[in-house]
Design a protein around this motif. Structure first.
Motif, short mmCIF file in Angstrom:
data_model
loop_
_atom_site.label_atom_id
_atom_site.label_comp_id
_atom_site.label_asym_id
_atom_site.label_seq_id
_atom_site.Cartn_x
_atom_site.Cartn_y
_atom_site.Cartn_z
N LEU A 164 7.18 0.92 2.26
CA LEU A 164 7.62 -0.17 1.42
C LEU A 164 8.45 0.33 0.25
O LEU A 164 9.40 -0.33 -0.15
CB LEU A 164 6.41 -0.96 0.91
N GLU A 165 8.06 1.47 -0.30
CA GLU A 165 8.81 2.01 -1.42
C GLU A 165 10.24 2.33 -1.01
O GLU A 165 11.19 2.04 -1.73
CB GLU A 165 8.12 3.25 -2.00
N LEU A 166 10.40 2.91 0.16
CA LEU A 166 11.74 3.20 0.67
C LEU A 166 12.53 1.90 0.86
O LEU A 166 13.70 1.82 0.51
CB LEU A 166 11.64 3.98 1.99
N ASP B 19 17.69 -6.01 -4.01
CA ASP B 19 17.95 -7.43 -4.24
C ASP B 19 17.31 -8.35 -3.19
O ASP B 19 17.46 -9.57 -3.26
CB ASP B 19 19.47 -7.69 -4.27
N LYS B 20 16.63 -7.77 -2.23
CA LYS B 20 16.02 -8.57 -1.17
C LYS B 20 14.54 -8.79 -1.48
O LYS B 20 13.90 -7.96 -2.11
CB LYS B 20 16.17 -7.88 0.18
N PRO B 21 14.00 -9.91 -1.00
CA PRO B 21 12.57 -10.15 -1.22
C PRO B 21 11.75 -9.10 -0.47
O PRO B 21 12.14 -8.63 0.59
CB PRO B 21 12.33 -11.54 -0.64
N GLU B 22 10.64 -8.79 -1.06
CA GLU B 22 9.76 -7.80 -0.44
C GLU B 22 9.07 -8.38 0.78
O GLU B 22 8.61 -9.52 0.76
CB GLU B 22 8.70 -7.34 -1.45
N PRO B 23 9.03 -7.62 1.87
CA PRO B 23 8.35 -8.14 3.07
C PRO B 23 6.84 -8.23 2.83
O PRO B 23 6.29 -7.51 2.02
CB PRO B 23 8.66 -7.09 4.14
N THR B 24 6.24 -9.14 3.54
CA THR B 24 4.79 -9.26 3.50
C THR B 24 4.22 -8.41 4.63
O THR B 24 4.61 -8.58 5.78
CB THR B 24 4.36 -10.72 3.69
#
Length: 195
Positions: free
Chosen positions: A1-3, A10-15
């Motif tokens: 996730l950090e990568l 600028d994109k939403p973080e995946p769940t």
């Protein structure tokens, strides 16, 4: 996730959700000797080779695996129950990572309830909630139900195309993703999808 965060600011973080799946559902609650379990499965020489390879990969990306020090191969049902509970407390990912670290790096015996509780509490689940969840038979039944559902739709283990999974995990690991390294390490440790 950090990568992902670094490459996609600028994109939403995946769940990310972790669903339970027991590779060894028949292990007793107290677990079994990890060394004996793996030597029976792969043979002593192969186990040393697998561990050396995994520890080398981990070292290259800063993950100090302690595979030879892990005392017990646990039954993971209670751990899965707490990972599910973690979602209710907003610490799903933190708890999953904490259990991975406790097992593969800190070599904590996760067959012992007090150790499982300590890991979950340190990762952010209130102690009272941990104890209540583990004491509730419905919690373990929920894990069994979800594992049963996975089997009913054809899931038979971790990724079906293990060679493709290994390639993807290797790319992630080379890019500095610890999760990719851990998952690649698991494939090597089990001798699946890799040569």
């Amino acid at each position: 996730l950090e990568l992902y965060r670094q490459q996609n600011p600028d994109k939403p973080e995946p769940t990310v959700l972790f669903h339970p799946y027991e590779l060894n559902p028949d292990l007793p609650e107290e677990g079994v000797s990890r060394k004996g379990y793996y030597e029976k499965k792969f043979g002593p020489a192969k186990v040393k080779e697998i561990h050396a390879r995994l520890e080398g990969i981990g070292k290259s990306v800063g993950i100090p695996f302690a595979l030879e020090s892990i005392p017990t191969q646990p039954n993971t049902r209670r751990i899965h129950a707490l990972i599910e509970l973690a979602g209710d407390h907003g610490v799903h990912h933190a708890v999953k990572e904490a259990f991975m670290k406790a097992f593969f790096i800190d070599a904590i015996d996760l067959s012992k309830r007090e150790n499982i509780e300590a890991v979950a509490v340190a990762a952010g689940i209130p102690a009272e909630a941990v104890k209540a969840h583990l004491d509730n038979p419905a919690s373990l039944a929920s894990v069994e139900e979800e594992v049963g559902h996975a089997k009913a739709i054809g899931v038979q283990g971790v990724p079906q195309d293990l060679a493709a999974a290994a390639r993807l995990y290797e790319r992630g690991c080379a890019g500095g993703d610890p999760g990719g390294c851990v998952n690649l390490g698991l494939l090597y440790e089990e001798g699946r999808g890799v040569t």
